[in-house]
Design a protein around this motif. Structure first.
Motif, mmCIF file in Angstrom:
data_model
loop_
_atom_site.group_PDB
_atom_site.id
_atom_site.type_symbol
_atom_site.label_atom_id
_atom_site.label_comp_id
_atom_site.label_asym_id
_atom_site.label_seq_id
_atom_site.Cartn_x
_atom_site.Cartn_y
_atom_site.Cartn_z
ATOM 1 N N GLU A 1 -6.387 -3.001 1.346
ATOM 2 C CA GLU A 1 -7.271 -2.533 0.233
ATOM 3 C C GLU A 1 -6.925 -1.054 0.013
ATOM 4 O O GLU A 1 -6.931 -0.540 -1.255
ATOM 5 N N ALA A 2 -6.765 -0.091 0.977
ATOM 6 C CA ALA A 2 -6.293 1.356 0.402
ATOM 7 C C ALA A 2 -4.907 1.289 -0.092
ATOM 8 O O ALA A 2 -4.824 2.150 -1.209
ATOM 9 N N MET A 3 -3.937 0.471 0.101
ATOM 10 C CA MET A 3 -2.688 0.389 -0.733
ATOM 11 C C MET A 3 -3.071 0.016 -1.781
ATOM 12 O O MET A 3 -2.263 0.333 -2.943
ATOM 13 N N LYS A 4 -3.897 -1.168 -2.351
ATOM 14 C CA LYS A 4 -4.136 -1.730 -3.419
ATOM 15 C C LYS A 4 -4.749 -0.523 -4.381
ATOM 16 O O LYS A 4 -4.455 -0.379 -5.376
ATOM 17 N N ALA A 5 -5.998 0.290 -3.811
ATOM 18 C CA ALA A 5 -6.205 1.389 -4.546
ATOM 19 C C ALA A 5 -5.423 2.468 -4.841
ATOM 20 O O ALA A 5 -5.103 2.990 -5.867
ATOM 21 N N ALA B 1 -2.147 1.875 -5.365
ATOM 22 C CA ALA B 1 -1.275 1.421 -6.514
ATOM 23 C C ALA B 1 -2.059 1.471 -7.719
ATOM 24 O O ALA B 1 -1.415 1.697 -8.868
ATOM 25 N N ALA B 2 -3.358 1.266 -7.769
ATOM 26 C CA ALA B 2 -4.044 1.121 -9.013
ATOM 27 C C ALA B 2 -3.954 2.629 -9.609
ATOM 28 O O ALA B 2 -3.961 3.001 -10.876
ATOM 29 N N ALA B 3 -4.299 3.612 -8.950
ATOM 30 C CA ALA B 3 -4.327 5.017 -9.326
ATOM 31 C C ALA B 3 -3.078 5.461 -9.753
ATOM 32 O O ALA B 3 -3.095 6.077 -10.761
ATOM 33 N N ALA B 4 -2.053 5.017 -9.196
ATOM 34 C CA ALA B 4 -0.628 5.205 -9.442
ATOM 35 C C ALA B 4 -0.123 4.670 -10.876
ATOM 36 O O ALA B 4 0.527 5.231 -11.676
ATOM 37 N N ARG B 5 -0.933 3.311 -11.110
ATOM 38 C CA ARG B 5 -0.470 2.525 -12.346
ATOM 39 C C ARG B 5 -1.320 3.475 -13.493
ATOM 40 O O ARG B 5 -0.794 3.619 -14.622
ATOM 41 N N ASP B 6 -2.593 4.014 -13.383
ATOM 42 C CA ASP B 6 -3.350 4.895 -14.268
ATOM 43 C C ASP B 6 -2.653 5.811 -14.691
ATOM 44 O O ASP B 6 -2.779 6.634 -15.692
#
Length: 85
Positions: A53-57, A59-64
């Motif tokens: 879940e931490a890596m998923k969050a 990755a989402a922040a990096a995409r944004d």
């Protein structure tokens, strides 16, 4: 008559003891199997749910952030194209 009752009482005690022993063996076998499964899975390259879940969050922040930078770059390129023409 009393010998029959005593026989059944003793027989019931033996069955209860056997049932308790079998239940204990079953619990011990289950605990052992769980411990072996944990050891086996621990040796593999799995991640915990929290790490996932931490890596998923992240990755989402990096995409944004990448999307914001792409928009900024597009705006700068548009300004440059307007100024050069």
């Amino acid at each position: 008559m009393q010998t029959e009752n005593r026989f059944f009482d003793d027989f019931a005690k033996i069955l209860n003891g056997a049932a308790g022993t079998l239940a204990g063996v079953g619990r011990e076998a289950e605990a052992s199997a769980r411990a072996r499964a944990r050891e086996w899975i621990g040796g593999l390259d799995f991640v915990s749910r929290d790490e996932f879940e931490a890596m998923k969050a992240m990755a989402a922040a990096a995409r944004d952030e990448a999307d914001a930078l792409r928009a900024r770059l597009d705006a700068l390129e548009a300004k440059l194209a307007d100024g050069a023409v």
